[in-house]
Design a protein around this motif. Sequence first.
Motif, short mmCIF file in Angstrom:
data_model
loop_
_atom_site.label_atom_id
_atom_site.label_comp_id
_atom_site.label_asym_id
_atom_site.label_seq_id
_atom_site.Cartn_x
_atom_site.Cartn_y
_atom_site.Cartn_z
N LYS A 87 42.54 78.95 -54.96
CA LYS A 87 41.82 80.21 -55.58
C LYS A 87 42.61 81.25 -56.57
O LYS A 87 44.03 81.18 -55.36
N SER B 207 44.60 84.07 -58.87
CA SER B 207 44.90 85.03 -59.38
C SER B 207 45.32 85.34 -60.21
O SER B 207 46.66 85.26 -59.54
N GLN C 20 42.04 87.70 -63.81
CA GLN C 20 41.57 86.70 -63.87
C GLN C 20 41.29 85.88 -62.70
O GLN C 20 43.00 85.73 -61.81
N TYR C 21 40.46 85.56 -61.65
CA TYR C 21 40.56 84.45 -60.66
C TYR C 21 39.24 83.43 -61.52
O TYR C 21 38.26 83.47 -61.38
N GLU C 22 40.56 82.35 -60.40
CA GLU C 22 40.02 80.88 -60.68
C GLU C 22 40.14 79.67 -59.97
O GLU C 22 40.71 80.03 -59.07
#
Length: 129
Positions: free
Chosen positions: A40, A42, A79-81
């Motif tokens: 995860k 950020s 942004q979170y991916e």
Amino acid sequence: MSVINLVRSGAVFGDIGLQTVNVTPANVGLVRVTLNAYVKLSVDVSAIVQNDVTFIVYRNSTLIFSTTYPGNINNTVPQYEMVGITAVDFPPAGDVLAGQIQYTIVASAIRTATLGARSFSGIAVAGNG
């Protein structure tokens, strides 16, 4: 699991040893390793003109795979991916016959990024298929 902050630096987030002790000399050329990583990610807002986060995989300290998450340099909020990486390795005979192969994954960032939940796994297979 604690977060790993990447601020223009790198960090190891996975380190595994795959056992190859039972591979016979006749089969060393048939060994294939599949590695999977999930993280995860950020990525923070920054004035830096690049938004790169690079993931590098090493076999026994030898670089075997590298990929870059380019991100969006125009983002105005973090942004979170979820990032998924798969790498395949065909280790040399000497590494296979040593009985264990160490794989390490490193993440580095040009700008501020954070690694949250993460995993790194692998499997070694010796065979024709």
